[in-house]
Design a protein around this motif. Structure first.
Motif, PDB file in Angstrom:
ATOM      1  N   PRO A  89     -22.756  45.860  27.293  1.00  0.00           N
ATOM      2  CA  PRO A  89     -23.089  46.780  26.203  1.00  0.00           C
ATOM      3  C   PRO A  89     -24.077  47.876  26.581  1.00  0.00           C
ATOM      4  O   PRO A  89     -23.934  49.017  26.124  1.00  0.00           O
ATOM      5  CB  PRO A  89     -23.656  45.856  25.121  1.00  0.00           C
ATOM      6  N   SER A  90     -25.081  47.568  27.384  1.00  0.00           N
ATOM      7  CA  SER A  90     -26.061  48.592  27.737  1.00  0.00           C
ATOM      8  C   SER A  90     -25.408  49.705  28.554  1.00  0.00           C
ATOM      9  O   SER A  90     -25.553  50.893  28.233  1.00  0.00           O
ATOM     10  CB  SER A  90     -27.216  47.972  28.513  1.00  0.00           C
ATOM     11  N   ALA A  91     -24.660  49.335  29.599  1.00  0.00           N
ATOM     12  CA  ALA A  91     -24.020  50.332  30.462  1.00  0.00           C
ATOM     13  C   ALA A  91     -22.992  51.142  29.685  1.00  0.00           C
ATOM     14  O   ALA A  91     -22.917  52.370  29.821  1.00  0.00           O
ATOM     15  CB  ALA A  91     -23.363  49.646  31.661  1.00  0.00           C
ATOM     16  N   ASP A  92     -22.194  50.475  28.852  1.00  0.00           N
ATOM     17  CA  ASP A  92     -21.165  51.194  28.100  1.00  0.00           C
ATOM     18  C   ASP A  92     -21.781  52.106  27.047  1.00  0.00           C
ATOM     19  O   ASP A  92     -21.287  53.212  26.792  1.00  0.00           O
ATOM     20  CB  ASP A  92     -20.197  50.206  27.441  1.00  0.00           C
ATOM     21  N   GLY A  93     -22.865  51.672  26.418  1.00  0.00           N
ATOM     22  CA  GLY A  93     -23.523  52.520  25.431  1.00  0.00           C
ATOM     23  C   GLY A  93     -24.067  53.789  26.054  1.00  0.00           C
ATOM     24  O   GLY A  93     -23.881  54.897  25.536  1.00  0.00           O
ATOM     25  N   HIS A  94     -24.728  53.649  27.207  1.00  0.00           N
ATOM     26  CA  HIS A  94     -25.258  54.821  27.907  1.00  0.00           C
ATOM     27  C   HIS A  94     -24.124  55.735  28.362  1.00  0.00           C
ATOM     28  O   HIS A  94     -24.229  56.970  28.278  1.00  0.00           O
ATOM     29  CB  HIS A  94     -26.088  54.381  29.114  1.00  0.00           C
ATOM     30  N   ASP A  95     -23.031  55.125  28.853  1.00  0.00           N
ATOM     31  CA  ASP A  95     -21.900  55.914  29.345  1.00  0.00           C
ATOM     32  C   ASP A  95     -21.239  56.666  28.201  1.00  0.00           C
ATOM     33  O   ASP A  95     -20.837  57.833  28.347  1.00  0.00           O
ATOM     34  CB  ASP A  95     -20.901  54.994  30.043  1.00  0.00           C
ATOM     35  N   LEU A  96     -21.117  56.016  27.038  1.00  0.00           N
ATOM     36  CA  LEU A  96     -20.509  56.694  25.896  1.00  0.00           C
ATOM     37  C   LEU A  96     -21.353  57.898  25.487  1.00  0.00           C
ATOM     38  O   LEU A  96     -20.812  58.970  25.182  1.00  0.00           O
ATOM     39  CB  LEU A  96     -20.361  55.728  24.721  1.00  0.00           C
ATOM     40  N   PHE A  97     -22.671  57.762  25.482  1.00  0.00           N
ATOM     41  CA  PHE A  97     -23.544  58.894  25.159  1.00  0.00           C
ATOM     42  C   PHE A  97     -23.300  60.047  26.121  1.00  0.00           C
ATOM     43  O   PHE A  97     -23.192  61.212  25.710  1.00  0.00           O
ATOM     44  CB  PHE A  97     -25.009  58.458  25.215  1.00  0.00           C
ATOM     45  N   ARG A  98     -23.198  59.750  27.413  1.00  0.00           N
ATOM     46  CA  ARG A  98     -22.959  60.792  28.415  1.00  0.00           C
ATOM     47  C   ARG A  98     -21.613  61.478  28.159  1.00  0.00           C
ATOM     48  O   ARG A  98     -21.488  62.701  28.297  1.00  0.00           O
ATOM     49  CB  ARG A  98     -22.990  60.165  29.814  1.00  0.00           C
ATOM     50  N   ARG A  99     -20.615  60.718  27.776  1.00  0.00           N
ATOM     51  CA  ARG A  99     -19.293  61.293  27.503  1.00  0.00           C
ATOM     52  C   ARG A  99     -19.327  62.206  26.268  1.00  0.00           C
ATOM     53  O   ARG A  99     -18.663  63.251  26.247  1.00  0.00           O
ATOM     54  CB  ARG A  99     -18.263  60.175  27.299  1.00  0.00           C
ATOM     55  N   VAL A 100     -20.060  61.794  25.247  1.00  0.00           N
ATOM     56  CA  VAL A 100     -20.139  62.629  24.054  1.00  0.00           C
ATOM     57  C   VAL A 100     -20.866  63.927  24.381  1.00  0.00           C
ATOM     58  O   VAL A 100     -20.452  65.019  23.951  1.00  0.00           O
ATOM     59  CB  VAL A 100     -20.825  61.878  22.897  1.00  0.00           C
ATOM     60  N   ALA A 101     -21.949  63.842  25.155  1.00  0.00           N
ATOM     61  CA  ALA A 101     -22.655  65.061  25.576  1.00  0.00           C
ATOM     62  C   ALA A 101     -21.704  65.972  26.353  1.00  0.00           C
ATOM     63  O   ALA A 101     -21.682  67.197  26.134  1.00  0.00           O
ATOM     64  CB  ALA A 101     -23.867  64.695  26.433  1.00  0.00           C
TER      65      ALA A 101
END
Length: 422
Positions: free
Chosen positions: A289-301
């Motif tokens: 969850p931590s890695a995927d949450g950070h990655d999703l934020f980067r994708r939205v940016a």
């Protein structure tokens, strides 16, 4: 109506009987509900997992919800607009050849009509207890060298002048990939599957080349992307591009489970899901969850900085790994100079057209990020995408298109993000 025997490839390559699916159709053939029952042996299998949130690992029959008559795991491997168009034309052509009335295709026909070789994800469907899988290959999956023929066949479908040969070729190339744009699956010389996005007559710019460029930028920004190639083909309308991406739901001879974000959040047809909700739901289902949450934020940016408006819950996916569900490589990112399409809002009741980096930063906690770290990510993505015009020139894209696309890449969010790096 007979049950559909369902098998799945577990992580590691094992193929097991997972359960049985029943579809409930009304007298007009419309789907009104589904029922699934896990196989008792599967429930005892090491590594067994719930196919989607609607199907928890419990014994006994599980009915679908009223607003989601098809369980997400099965909806994701059904054909979308392009695939359904092909199956419709194929049935009409077959009926004409057999001098009969065309069968009115229903949801079961669409689900079982996808060729097993190219079906998205790890599910396999059978009507004879796993002896054969639906749909059996009509002809072999086309090879890369057949891309010009596939492009011509797709144009024939768009022009309503399809031949039986065109349809056989396109159906063999797969109907499981989503969306309205013509997509086909082809094999390379090593036997690996690739998805090819084909051009359309209505394209106002070289859509596939710009998507390839955007994937290259995403990789620079630290986002996982599929292996991609740009293939140029000469045709009646001049030179055009085909985007090839290696199928990330295949691993050697095995298949990886796939779930769309739409299925993860159990989106109802008329419901709007925002990114904050997706991030919070992901935290409950991800194996990391931590890695995927950070990655999703980067994708939205990234989405905001390249003005990707082909942005909805079916354009995010998850693969089943040993540790659980994990974000799939980025796909379907298309910069658009005309920001008038409604896309995924950043928070509940948020703006669906003018989406701002500022609002994304305000919601960073939902992705598991502190404000300082979130600002750092946005600045990194801004720096990685700043060289978009140089990359476009390197790819031989015309000056007119580069000028047009400046409206997408040099948008107000870039100005906001550039200030974070100062």
């Amino acid at each position: 109506m007979s049950s559909i025997h369902v098998e799945v490839h577990l992580p590691g390559g094992r193929r097991v009987h997972v359960g049985d699916l029943d579809l409930q159709l009304n007298t007009g053939g419309a789907l009104i509900g589904s029922m699934f029952r896990y196989d008792a042996g599967y429930l005892r299998t090491h590594g067994a997992y719930a196919l989607c949130p609607e199907l928890p690992l419990t014994p006994g029959p599980i009915p679908s919800a009223g607003d989601r008559p098809m369980f997400g795991a099965f909806a994701d491997c059904q054909p979308d607009q392009w695939g359904r168009t092909l199956l419709f034309h194929a049935e009409r052509h077959s009926a004409r050849a057999d001098r009969r009335e065309p069968v009115r295709l229903n949801e079961k026909d669409f689900l079982l009509g996808v060729q097993d070789d190219t079906r998205l994800g790890a599910l396999r469907l059978s009507l004879d207890a796993g002896e054969t899988f639906e749909a059996p290959p009509r002809v072999d999956v086309p090879e890369l060298v057949e891309l010009p023929s596939l492009t011509e066949a797709a144009e024939a479908v768009a022009d309503h002048r399809t031949s039986g040969q065109d349809l056989r070729l396109l159906v063999a190339a797969g109907t499981s990939m989503g969306g309205a744009r013509p997509k086909v699956t082809v094999r390379d010389a090593d036997g690996e599957l690739w998805m090819a996005k084909l051009p359309m007559r209505t394209d106002r710019w070289d859509v596939q080349a710009w998507e390839y460029l955007t994937l290259r930028l995403a990789s620079r920004a630290g986002i996982e992307v599929p292996v991609a190639r740009l293939h140029r083909v000469d045709g009646d309308r001049g030179r055009h591009s085909i985007l090839l991406t290696r199928r990330f739901d295949r691993l050697g001879d095995g298949r990886l489970g796939y779930l769309s974000a739409e299925s993860l959040v159990q989106k109802a047809f008329f419901e709007t899901i925002d990114y904050r909700t997706l991030a919070e739901t992901l935290a409950d289902h991800s194996g990391r969850p931590s890695a995927d949450g950070h990655d999703l934020f980067r994708r939205v940016a990234f989405t905001l900085l390249v003005r990707n408006v082909d942005d909805h819950m079916k354009n995010h996916g998850f693969l089943r790994r040993t540790e659980g569900w994990a974000l799939a490589p980025l796909f379907d990112v298309n910069p658009d100079p005309f920001s008038v399409a409604e896309s995924t809002p950043l928070r509940p009741m948020g703006n669906r057209i003018d989406r701002e980096v500022r609002v994304l930063l305000e919601t960073c906690g939902s992705y598991g990020l502190r404000p300082d770290d979130a600002r750092k990510v946005v600045a990194e993505v801004s720096a990685a995408t700043a060289g978009w015009a140089d990359l476009a020139r390197d790819l031989g894209l015309p000056d007119g298109e580069i000028s047009l696309m400046a409206e997408a890449f040099e948008n107000p969010n870039r100005t906001e993000a550039s200030g974070l790096a100062a």
